[in-house]
Design a protein around this motif. Structure first.
Motif, PDB file in Angstrom:
ATOM      1  N   TRP A 128       3.634  56.238  57.802  1.00  0.00           N
ATOM      2  CA  TRP A 128       2.650  55.568  58.485  1.00  0.00           C
ATOM      3  C   TRP A 128       2.573  54.283  58.029  1.00  0.00           C
ATOM      4  O   TRP A 128       2.271  53.340  58.714  1.00  0.00           O
ATOM      5  N   LEU A 129       2.918  53.628  56.885  1.00  0.00           N
ATOM      6  CA  LEU A 129       2.823  52.265  56.403  1.00  0.00           C
ATOM      7  C   LEU A 129       4.064  51.596  57.412  1.00  0.00           C
ATOM      8  O   LEU A 129       3.835  50.283  57.701  1.00  0.00           O
ATOM      9  N   VAL A 130       5.293  52.289  57.469  1.00  0.00           N
ATOM     10  CA  VAL A 130       6.390  51.595  58.269  1.00  0.00           C
ATOM     11  C   VAL A 130       5.882  51.444  59.690  1.00  0.00           C
ATOM     12  O   VAL A 130       6.111  50.513  60.277  1.00  0.00           O
ATOM     13  N   TYR A 131       5.143  52.316  60.202  1.00  0.00           N
ATOM     14  CA  TYR A 131       4.651  52.627  61.609  1.00  0.00           C
ATOM     15  C   TYR A 131       3.905  51.397  61.876  1.00  0.00           C
ATOM     16  O   TYR A 131       3.670  50.431  62.755  1.00  0.00           O
ATOM     17  N   ILE A 132       2.656  50.912  61.005  1.00  0.00           N
ATOM     18  CA  ILE A 132       1.676  50.099  60.776  1.00  0.00           C
ATOM     19  C   ILE A 132       2.414  48.796  60.806  1.00  0.00           C
ATOM     20  O   ILE A 132       2.220  47.694  61.511  1.00  0.00           O
ATOM     21  N   GLY A 133       3.501  48.488  59.954  1.00  0.00           N
ATOM     22  CA  GLY A 133       4.258  47.415  60.018  1.00  0.00           C
ATOM     23  C   GLY A 133       4.980  46.831  61.369  1.00  0.00           C
ATOM     24  O   GLY A 133       4.913  45.779  61.529  1.00  0.00           O
ATOM     25  N   GLN A 134       5.705  48.024  61.876  1.00  0.00           N
ATOM     26  CA  GLN A 134       6.385  47.767  62.979  1.00  0.00           C
ATOM     27  C   GLN A 134       5.164  47.322  64.135  1.00  0.00           C
ATOM     28  O   GLN A 134       5.567  46.372  65.026  1.00  0.00           O
ATOM     29  N   VAL A 175       2.349  45.938  63.791  1.00  0.00           N
ATOM     30  CA  VAL A 175       1.829  44.287  63.563  1.00  0.00           C
ATOM     31  C   VAL A 175       2.959  43.499  63.713  1.00  0.00           C
ATOM     32  O   VAL A 175       2.479  42.282  64.220  1.00  0.00           O
ATOM     33  N   ASP A 176       4.102  43.823  63.567  1.00  0.00           N
ATOM     34  CA  ASP A 176       5.373  42.830  63.662  1.00  0.00           C
ATOM     35  C   ASP A 176       5.364  42.533  65.367  1.00  0.00           C
ATOM     36  O   ASP A 176       5.363  41.557  65.718  1.00  0.00           O
ATOM     37  N   ILE A 177       5.206  43.601  66.061  1.00  0.00           N
ATOM     38  CA  ILE A 177       5.214  43.587  67.729  1.00  0.00           C
ATOM     39  C   ILE A 177       3.918  42.684  67.952  1.00  0.00           C
ATOM     40  O   ILE A 177       4.203  41.946  69.070  1.00  0.00           O
ATOM     41  N   LEU A 178       2.871  42.986  67.667  1.00  0.00           N
ATOM     42  CA  LEU A 178       1.743  42.209  68.041  1.00  0.00           C
ATOM     43  C   LEU A 178       1.937  40.550  67.667  1.00  0.00           C
ATOM     44  O   LEU A 178       1.442  39.738  68.625  1.00  0.00           O
ATOM     45  N   LEU A 179       2.373  40.376  66.467  1.00  0.00           N
ATOM     46  CA  LEU A 179       2.566  38.969  66.223  1.00  0.00           C
ATOM     47  C   LEU A 179       3.598  38.341  66.977  1.00  0.00           C
ATOM     48  O   LEU A 179       3.303  37.163  67.316  1.00  0.00           O
ATOM     49  N   VAL A 180       4.629  38.999  67.180  1.00  0.00           N
ATOM     50  CA  VAL A 180       5.671  38.699  68.146  1.00  0.00           C
ATOM     51  C   VAL A 180       5.177  38.422  69.667  1.00  0.00           C
ATOM     52  O   VAL A 180       5.323  37.031  70.405  1.00  0.00           O
ATOM     53  N   THR A 181       4.164  39.116  69.960  1.00  0.00           N
ATOM     54  CA  THR A 181       3.743  39.037  71.442  1.00  0.00           C
ATOM     55  C   THR A 181       2.775  38.086  71.252  1.00  0.00           C
ATOM     56  O   THR A 181       2.709  37.210  72.455  1.00  0.00           O
ATOM     57  N   TYR A 182       1.943  37.661  70.424  1.00  0.00           N
ATOM     58  CA  TYR A 182       0.807  36.512  70.409  1.00  0.00           C
ATOM     59  C   TYR A 182       1.672  35.321  70.309  1.00  0.00           C
ATOM     60  O   TYR A 182       1.159  34.344  71.008  1.00  0.00           O
ATOM     61  N   VAL A 183       2.979  35.087  69.606  1.00  0.00           N
ATOM     62  CA  VAL A 183       3.426  33.740  69.523  1.00  0.00           C
ATOM     63  C   VAL A 183       4.214  33.706  70.976  1.00  0.00           C
ATOM     64  O   VAL A 183       4.166  32.377  71.378  1.00  0.00           O
TER      65      VAL A 183
END
Length: 275
Positions: A11-17, A19-27
């Motif tokens: 689940w840590l991997v899923y959370i990281g993914q 967060v990664d998607i959210l950050l890229v979307t925000y940028v």
């Protein structure tokens, strides 16, 4: 001693993914907001077209076309940096000035309502005295490109200041004023003229400029005719002509207030609607 093996917690991997998607979307979102209303929009469309052709040519095995598009993408990056250096600089400046999760709509109604009152008072005053005027109000699409063609002011909006700017034979009267919320960004600005051949021949440069900027941005623009004193408003390629005081306030509130949800046609038009 008790210890936890985090390698067994997928689940840590899923959370990281996530967060990664959210950050890229925000940028990506912030980049889109920065380039809206600038020449960079056409640049992005061109880049997207090149990569689409590159992908299709690679998929279909069109080696010559793939080579051309690959070289274009490789050497085009340097050309983009040189040609669009002002836009890139402005974008970095905006990122530096903005807070991480700032919102453009915070207290928008509180800032816009006095602006609407000032626009109403100035428009009625200038209309009665046949003082020509052109006022473009920024909404979501940035108008910085056009503001930079004029004289920077960054002054609080007031009816007295707007009237004074457009008094004939003054240095700034012959251009457009660009507003953002409760500020006058610049005066004496140049707006793009509409090339629509169906526009009535009786309309002058001010009306064509108002239509032109409404065709490429979501700004609304007020026009006071110097010949007749009639008040008009352009929005999304449409020109609303010969507005009454009530119609003008209605349109301004519908399009500028955050909570406005009513239609442009909730009352009967007494004037003309072109476009």
């Amino acid at each position: 001693m008790f210890s936890m093996n985090f390698d067994n917690l997928p689940w840590l991997v899923y959370i990281g993914q996530i967060v990664d998607i959210l950050l890229v979307t925000y940028v990506v979102y912030k980049l889109i907001m920065i380039i809206r209303g600038t020449r960079a929009v056409q640049l992005v469309k061109g880049i997207a077209a090149i990569f689409i052709v590159w992908f299709v040519s690679s998929f279909l095995g069109l080696s010559t076309l793939e080579f051309i598009t690959r070289q274009t993408a490789t050497f085009g990056l340097l050309a983009i940096i040189i040609i669009f250096q002002p836009e890139l600089r402005r974008g970095l400046e905006q990122l530096g000035r903005s807070r991480l999760f700032s919102s453009r709509s915070i207290s928008k109604n509180e800032a816009i309502q006095p602006t609407i009152d000032a626009l109403m008072k100035a428009s009625v005053y200038m209309g009665k005295r046949r003082i020509g005027a052109l006022i473009s109000i920024e909404r979501e699409t940035g108008l910085n490109d056009y503001a930079e063609t004029g004289i920077a002011m960054h002054a609080n909006v007031s009816s007295e200041l707007l009237i004074n700017i457009f008094i004939p034979n003054t240095p700034l009267h012959d251009g457009a004023v660009v507003l953002k919320n409760d500020k006058i960004l610049a005066a004496g600005c140049y707006l793009p003229l509409s090339e629509d051949s169906s526009i009535s021949k009786e309309l002058g440069t001010r009306h064509r400029a108002a239509l032109g900027v409404s065709e490429v941005t979501d700004a609304i623009t007020l026009i006071i005719s110097e010949e007749t004193g009639a008040i008009s408003l352009s929005k999304r390629g449409t020109l609303y002509r010969e507005l009454t005081k009530e119609q003008l306030r209605d349109l301004l509130e519908q399009n500028l207030l955050k909570a406005a949800t009513t239609s442009d046609n909730r009352w009967q038009w007494g004037g003309k609607k072109d476009g």
